[in-house]
Motif scaffolding. Structure first.
Motif, PDB file in Angstrom:
ATOM      1  N   ALA A 123       0.864  -1.213   0.070  1.00 48.76           N
ATOM      2  CA  ALA A 123      -0.066  -0.081  -0.156  1.00 48.76           C
ATOM      3  C   ALA A 123       0.952   1.495   0.090  1.00 48.76           C
ATOM      4  O   ALA A 123       1.945   1.267   0.641  1.00 48.76           O
ATOM      5  CB  ALA A 123      -0.816  -0.255   1.122  1.00 48.76           C
ATOM      6  N   ILE A 124       0.537   2.282  -0.757  1.00 50.51           N
ATOM      7  CA  ILE A 124       1.163   3.504  -0.934  1.00 50.51           C
ATOM      8  C   ILE A 124       0.364   4.578  -0.234  1.00 50.51           C
ATOM      9  O   ILE A 124      -1.037   4.475  -0.419  1.00 50.51           O
ATOM     10  CB  ILE A 124       1.862   3.758  -2.219  1.00 50.51           C
ATOM     11  N   PRO A 125       0.890   5.647   0.370  1.00 51.83           N
ATOM     12  CA  PRO A 125       0.059   6.717   0.639  1.00 51.83           C
ATOM     13  C   PRO A 125      -0.973   7.534  -0.405  1.00 51.83           C
ATOM     14  O   PRO A 125      -0.489   7.684  -1.446  1.00 51.83           O
ATOM     15  CB  PRO A 125       1.104   7.705   1.208  1.00 51.83           C
ATOM     16  N   LEU A 126      -2.069   7.648  -0.117  1.00 48.03           N
ATOM     17  CA  LEU A 126      -2.806   8.404  -1.102  1.00 48.03           C
ATOM     18  C   LEU A 126      -2.343   9.641  -1.831  1.00 48.03           C
ATOM     19  O   LEU A 126      -2.532   9.902  -2.949  1.00 48.03           O
ATOM     20  CB  LEU A 126      -4.186   8.635  -0.231  1.00 48.03           C
ATOM     21  N   SER A 127      -1.425  10.176  -0.803  1.00 44.95           N
ATOM     22  CA  SER A 127      -1.027  11.481  -1.306  1.00 44.95           C
ATOM     23  C   SER A 127       0.059  11.127  -2.538  1.00 44.95           C
ATOM     24  O   SER A 127       0.551  12.249  -3.173  1.00 44.95           O
ATOM     25  CB  SER A 127      -0.126  12.175  -0.135  1.00 44.95           C
ATOM     26  N   GLN A 128       0.387  10.146  -2.784  1.00 42.09           N
ATOM     27  CA  GLN A 128       1.374   9.676  -3.697  1.00 42.09           C
ATOM     28  C   GLN A 128       0.922   9.448  -5.128  1.00 42.09           C
ATOM     29  O   GLN A 128       1.592   9.166  -6.075  1.00 42.09           O
ATOM     30  CB  GLN A 128       2.372   8.792  -3.351  1.00 42.09           C
ATOM     31  N   VAL A 129      -0.590   9.293  -5.143  1.00 39.54           N
ATOM     32  CA  VAL A 129      -1.188   8.987  -6.631  1.00 39.54           C
ATOM     33  C   VAL A 129      -2.215  10.233  -6.865  1.00 39.54           C
ATOM     34  O   VAL A 129      -2.577  10.840  -5.970  1.00 39.54           O
ATOM     35  CB  VAL A 129      -1.904   7.752  -6.575  1.00 39.54           C
TER      36      VAL A 129
END
Ligand SMILES: [Zn+2]
Length: 108
Positions: free
Chosen positions: A68-74
């Motif tokens: 999972a990656i932070p929402l802020s990175q997409v």
């Protein structure tokens, strides 16, 4: 809390984070809303060691899966704009729709 703007199967583009993942586009596989993270296909692939478990017919070894990656990175990837865009809303209640804030196209 602000509404979670991305959903499963949304096309997204990675805007920051690990160098090898930047500018990659993919579909959202899973939303982890309480952690503000998303899992995107082929992005942030991590290797994990799995213990063999013959009872469950698991061979074990190294497996790759998306982390999972932070929402802020997409950002949502708008096909009309051909770039990452901000998501806005139009209408209210049951008629509420997500729209591209750049070109206005309805995303849902
Ligand atoms: Zn657009």
């Amino acid at each position: 809390m602000a509404p979670f703007k991305l959903k499963k199967n949304d096309p997204v583009i990675v805007t920051s984070g690990r160098r090898q993942d930047r500018k990659k586009t993919g579909k959202v596989l899973r939303v982890v809303a309480d952690k503000n993270r998303v899992v995107v296909e082929k992005v942030h692939v991590i290797k994990e060691y799995v213990r063999p478990n013959p009872q469950k017919n698991i061979k074990g070894g190294i497996v790759e899966r998306e982390g999972a990656i932070p929402l802020s990175q997409v950002m949502y990837y708008c096909k009309e704009c051909e770039k990452g865009v901000r998501v806005g809303y139009k209408g209210s209640g049951a008629n509420k729709q997500r729209v591209c804030r750049s070109c206005g196209v309805v995303l849902d």
